[in-house]
Design a protein around this motif. Structure first.
Motif, PDB file in Angstrom:
ATOM      1  N   VAL A 130       3.596 -14.583  -3.195  1.00  0.00           N
ATOM      2  CA  VAL A 130       4.814 -14.822  -3.980  1.00  0.00           C
ATOM      3  C   VAL A 130       5.918 -15.397  -3.108  1.00  0.00           C
ATOM      4  CG1 VAL A 130       6.656 -13.673  -5.273  1.00  0.00           C
ATOM      5  CG2 VAL A 130       4.262 -13.090  -5.734  1.00  0.00           C
ATOM      6  N   THR A 131       6.148 -14.818  -1.934  1.00  0.00           N
ATOM      7  CA  THR A 131       7.206 -15.312  -1.046  1.00  0.00           C
ATOM      8  C   THR A 131       6.870 -16.700  -0.506  1.00  0.00           C
ATOM      9  OG1 THR A 131       6.149 -14.106   0.778  1.00  0.00           O
ATOM     10  CG2 THR A 131       7.944 -13.011  -0.395  1.00  0.00           C
ATOM     11  N   HIS A 132       5.582 -16.957  -0.249  1.00  0.00           N
ATOM     12  CA  HIS A 132       5.189 -18.273   0.252  1.00  0.00           C
ATOM     13  C   HIS A 132       5.413 -19.348  -0.806  1.00  0.00           C
ATOM     14  CE1 HIS A 132       3.225 -21.015   2.983  1.00  0.00           C
ATOM     15  NE2 HIS A 132       2.317 -21.345   2.078  1.00  0.00           N
ATOM     16  N   ALA A 133       5.074 -19.043  -2.047  1.00  0.00           N
ATOM     17  CA  ALA A 133       5.296 -20.014  -3.123  1.00  0.00           C
ATOM     18  C   ALA A 133       6.782 -20.230  -3.382  1.00  0.00           C
ATOM     19  CB  ALA A 133       4.601 -19.540  -4.402  1.00  0.00           C
ATOM     20  N   ASN A 134       7.604 -19.215  -3.126  1.00  0.00           N
ATOM     21  CA  ASN A 134       9.042 -19.353  -3.357  1.00  0.00           C
ATOM     22  C   ASN A 134       9.670 -20.338  -2.388  1.00  0.00           C
ATOM     23  OD1 ASN A 134      11.520 -18.551  -4.670  1.00  0.00           O
ATOM     24  ND2 ASN A 134      12.025 -17.405  -2.821  1.00  0.00           N
ATOM     25  N   TRP A 141       8.923 -19.443 -11.443  1.00  0.00           N
ATOM     26  CA  TRP A 141       8.235 -18.218 -11.829  1.00  0.00           C
ATOM     27  C   TRP A 141       6.730 -18.401 -11.953  1.00  0.00           C
ATOM     28  CZ3 TRP A 141      11.192 -14.686 -15.772  1.00  0.00           C
ATOM     29  CH2 TRP A 141      12.471 -14.421 -15.271  1.00  0.00           C
ATOM     30  N   MET A 142       6.329 -19.398 -12.709  1.00  0.00           N
ATOM     31  CA  MET A 142       4.907 -19.564 -12.985  1.00  0.00           C
ATOM     32  C   MET A 142       4.119 -19.871 -11.714  1.00  0.00           C
ATOM     33  SD  MET A 142       4.757 -18.819 -16.093  1.00  0.00           S
ATOM     34  CE  MET A 142       3.030 -19.167 -16.327  1.00  0.00           C
ATOM     35  N   VAL A 143       4.700 -20.671 -10.833  1.00  0.00           N
ATOM     36  CA  VAL A 143       4.024 -21.002  -9.579  1.00  0.00           C
ATOM     37  C   VAL A 143       3.906 -19.758  -8.692  1.00  0.00           C
ATOM     38  CG1 VAL A 143       4.079 -22.449  -7.532  1.00  0.00           C
ATOM     39  CG2 VAL A 143       4.873 -23.353  -9.709  1.00  0.00           C
ATOM     40  N   MET A 144       4.959 -18.982  -8.629  1.00  0.00           N
ATOM     41  CA  MET A 144       4.931 -17.779  -7.803  1.00  0.00           C
ATOM     42  C   MET A 144       3.929 -16.763  -8.341  1.00  0.00           C
ATOM     43  SD  MET A 144       9.075 -17.596  -7.382  1.00  0.00           S
ATOM     44  CE  MET A 144       9.132 -15.991  -6.610  1.00  0.00           C
ATOM     45  N   ILE A 145       3.888 -16.616  -9.657  1.00  0.00           N
ATOM     46  CA  ILE A 145       2.915 -15.703 -10.253  1.00  0.00           C
ATOM     47  C   ILE A 145       1.495 -16.185  -9.984  1.00  0.00           C
ATOM     48  CG2 ILE A 145       2.020 -14.828 -12.444  1.00  0.00           C
ATOM     49  CD1 ILE A 145       4.893 -14.775 -13.471  1.00  0.00           C
ATOM     50  N   ALA A 146       1.267 -17.488 -10.132  1.00  0.00           N
ATOM     51  CA  ALA A 146      -0.076 -18.043  -9.941  1.00  0.00           C
ATOM     52  C   ALA A 146      -0.536 -17.878  -8.486  1.00  0.00           C
ATOM     53  CB  ALA A 146      -0.097 -19.514 -10.341  1.00  0.00           C
ATOM     54  N   ILE A 147       0.327 -18.183  -7.538  1.00  0.00           N
ATOM     55  CA  ILE A 147      -0.064 -18.095  -6.134  1.00  0.00           C
ATOM     56  C   ILE A 147      -0.261 -16.644  -5.711  1.00  0.00           C
ATOM     57  CG2 ILE A 147       0.613 -18.628  -3.772  1.00  0.00           C
ATOM     58  CD1 ILE A 147      -0.218 -21.028  -5.462  1.00  0.00           C
ATOM     59  N   GLY A 148       0.608 -15.746  -6.165  1.00  0.00           N
ATOM     60  CA  GLY A 148       0.411 -14.337  -5.859  1.00  0.00           C
ATOM     61  C   GLY A 148      -0.877 -13.799  -6.455  1.00  0.00           C
ATOM     62  N   TRP A 149      -1.187 -14.233  -7.662  1.00  0.00           N
ATOM     63  CA  TRP A 149      -2.426 -13.815  -8.319  1.00  0.00           C
ATOM     64  C   TRP A 149      -3.642 -14.334  -7.572  1.00  0.00           C
ATOM     65  CZ3 TRP A 149      -4.248 -15.761 -13.791  1.00  0.00           C
ATOM     66  CH2 TRP A 149      -5.312 -14.956 -14.212  1.00  0.00           C
ATOM     67  N   VAL A 150      -3.595 -15.624  -7.232  1.00  0.00           N
ATOM     68  CA  VAL A 150      -4.723 -16.230  -6.531  1.00  0.00           C
ATOM     69  C   VAL A 150      -4.900 -15.632  -5.147  1.00  0.00           C
ATOM     70  CG1 VAL A 150      -5.494 -18.388  -5.477  1.00  0.00           C
ATOM     71  CG2 VAL A 150      -4.698 -18.383  -7.831  1.00  0.00           C
ATOM     72  N   ARG A 151      -3.804 -15.400  -4.449  1.00  0.00           N
ATOM     73  CA  ARG A 151      -3.896 -14.837  -3.103  1.00  0.00           C
ATOM     74  C   ARG A 151      -4.527 -13.440  -3.122  1.00  0.00           C
ATOM     75  NH1 ARG A 151      -0.908 -15.719   1.701  1.00  0.00           N
ATOM     76  NH2 ARG A 151      -0.577 -17.826   0.890  1.00  0.00           N
ATOM     77  N   GLY A 152      -4.267 -12.671  -4.192  1.00  0.00           N
ATOM     78  CA  GLY A 152      -4.789 -11.323  -4.246  1.00  0.00           C
ATOM     79  C   GLY A 152      -6.171 -11.193  -4.851  1.00  0.00           C
ATOM     80  N   ALA A 153      -6.551 -12.107  -5.754  1.00  0.00           N
ATOM     81  CA  ALA A 153      -7.832 -11.945  -6.453  1.00  0.00           C
ATOM     82  C   ALA A 153      -8.541 -13.266  -6.698  1.00  0.00           C
ATOM     83  CB  ALA A 153      -7.609 -11.231  -7.791  1.00  0.00           C
ATOM     84  N   VAL A 191       3.264 -10.530 -11.247  1.00  0.00           N
ATOM     85  CA  VAL A 191       4.404 -10.641 -12.155  1.00  0.00           C
ATOM     86  C   VAL A 191       5.547  -9.737 -11.698  1.00  0.00           C
ATOM     87  CG1 VAL A 191       5.187 -10.217 -14.520  1.00  0.00           C
ATOM     88  CG2 VAL A 191       2.991 -11.328 -14.121  1.00  0.00           C
ATOM     89  N   ILE A 192       5.218  -8.512 -11.320  1.00  0.00           N
ATOM     90  CA  ILE A 192       6.251  -7.563 -10.899  1.00  0.00           C
ATOM     91  C   ILE A 192       6.971  -8.049  -9.646  1.00  0.00           C
ATOM     92  CG2 ILE A 192       6.637  -5.236 -10.014  1.00  0.00           C
ATOM     93  CD1 ILE A 192       4.397  -4.271 -11.810  1.00  0.00           C
ATOM     94  N   PHE A 193       6.219  -8.490  -8.651  1.00  0.00           N
ATOM     95  CA  PHE A 193       6.854  -8.933  -7.410  1.00  0.00           C
ATOM     96  C   PHE A 193       7.578 -10.261  -7.583  1.00  0.00           C
ATOM     97  CE2 PHE A 193       3.763  -5.922  -5.571  1.00  0.00           C
ATOM     98  CZ  PHE A 193       4.629  -5.188  -4.778  1.00  0.00           C
ATOM     99  N   THR A 194       7.149 -11.070  -8.538  1.00  0.00           N
ATOM    100  CA  THR A 194       7.898 -12.294  -8.840  1.00  0.00           C
ATOM    101  C   THR A 194       9.247 -11.963  -9.453  1.00  0.00           C
ATOM    102  OG1 THR A 194       5.868 -13.581  -9.163  1.00  0.00           O
ATOM    103  CG2 THR A 194       7.877 -14.428 -10.174  1.00  0.00           C
ATOM    104  N   PHE A 195       9.275 -10.994 -10.359  1.00  0.00           N
ATOM    105  CA  PHE A 195      10.558 -10.565 -10.926  1.00  0.00           C
ATOM    106  C   PHE A 195      11.469  -9.994  -9.844  1.00  0.00           C
ATOM    107  CE2 PHE A 195       8.933  -9.776 -15.523  1.00  0.00           C
ATOM    108  CZ  PHE A 195       8.885 -11.152 -15.700  1.00  0.00           C
ATOM    109  N   GLN A 196      10.887  -9.265  -8.914  1.00  0.00           N
ATOM    110  CA  GLN A 196      11.691  -8.708  -7.836  1.00  0.00           C
ATOM    111  C   GLN A 196      12.208  -9.813  -6.910  1.00  0.00           C
ATOM    112  OE1 GLN A 196      11.237  -8.317  -4.317  1.00  0.00           O
ATOM    113  NE2 GLN A 196      13.115  -7.066  -4.183  1.00  0.00           N
TER     114      GLN A 196
END
Length: 291
Positions: A130-134, A141-153, A191-196
């Motif tokens: 999430v921080t890297h995409a930011n 939002w959508m990019v950060m959610i997508a990258i955080g999701w992909v990075r984790g799973a 999603v949660i960490f993107t909102f944060q």
């Protein structure tokens, strides 16, 4: 009490994943690879192909996230320490004498410890994604959610691609539209960490990391101990499905019922036709007798 909580969560957020948590992640990932049919024979027949697949299991999420951000996908090879560590774990799992590592991993306490530590690394991957995409897309939002999701799973997608290249991928054996528990819980965390990250969730990151990690660890260990596949999202998913899509199904069923009733009323029901014919015959006989 509040200062102690802050100190605990802050110290937890500063915990280094290297080497113990990374070892647990590599161990679980490579063991999942070894359980697949034919992988042990493949390792003995073609060790380079087995090693490459193991590296995709270990670093697949980072590779896919870099591809989406137009970064060099082989950047993970620059981390010599982690590559050597993951390669060592792959070697001892597949080629250890008497299969001692796999036998030791078969004990439930060892699996619980390894899986719990792996879930800890999932939180760090989501936050880093999430921080890297930011940095590239400020408040996207959508990019950060997508990258955080992909990075984790996202490692499973890379693994399927590797199976396709090796010619052992079977599309009929995979249910792509059906998300696994890991994919669901990673999407929720992203999603949660993107909102944060975008200041839309008024909670410190270190406290959120601690709470989310505890949720991951407790849920995963509970599922392993009970041996159930029912996720904690089952009730929420069912309720949300009924709210968003259930009324459409009821509406369509009512439409079909009304169409059926109208067609029956226009043509006459099949049970009423013989009764009407019988009544006509009785009336004809009665008229003949009166004549």
């Amino acid at each position: 009490m509040h200062s102690q909580w802050d100190e605990l969560t802050f110290a937890f957020s500063r915990t280094s994943m290297f080497p113990f948590f990374d070892i647990a992640h590599y161990l679980v990932s490579v063991m999942a690879l070894k359980r697949q049919p034919g992988e042990v024979a493949m390792a003995w027949k073609n060790p380079l192909s087995s090693w490459f697949t193991a590296m995709l299991h270990c670093f697949g999420g980072g590779i896919l996230s870099r591809l989406l951000l137009a970064e060099p996908p082989l950047m993970f090879l620059a981390d010599n320490t982690n590559i050597l560590l993951a390669s060592s774990i792959w070697y001892v799992i597949f080629f250890c004498p008497c299969d001692l590592v796999s036998r030791g991993y078969s004990f439930l306490p060892v699996q619980l410890l390894a899986e719990g530590m792996k879930e800890v690394t999932r939180t760090w991957k989501i936050v880093n994604g999430v921080t890297h995409a930011n940095h590239y897309y400020k408040n996207g939002w959508m990019v950060m959610i997508a990258i955080g999701w992909v990075r984790g799973a996202g490692g499973s997608i890379i693994v399927k691609f590797a199976q396709l290249v090796k010619g052992c991928w079977k599309p009929e054996a995979d249910e792509w539209p059906k998300m696994s528990y890991s994919a669901k819980v990673t999407l929720l965390g992203s999603v949660i960490f993107t909102f944060q990250q975008t200041k839309n969730l008024a909670i410190p990151r270190h406290a959120l990391m601690f709470l989310y990690t505890m949720f991951l660890v407790v849920t995963k260990i509970t599922m392993m101990i009970t041996g159930t596949d029912v996720t904690p999202f089952a009730c929420f998913e069912d309720t949300l499905f009924r709210i968003l899509f259930g009324w459409q199904q009821r509406f369509s069923s009512c439409e079909k019922r009304s169409e059926t009733e109208s067609s029956l009323s226009g043509t006459g029901s099949p049970t009423s036709k013989p009764i009407a014919d019988a009544s006509n015959k009785v009336q004809k006989k009665h008229t003949k007798k009166t004549d």
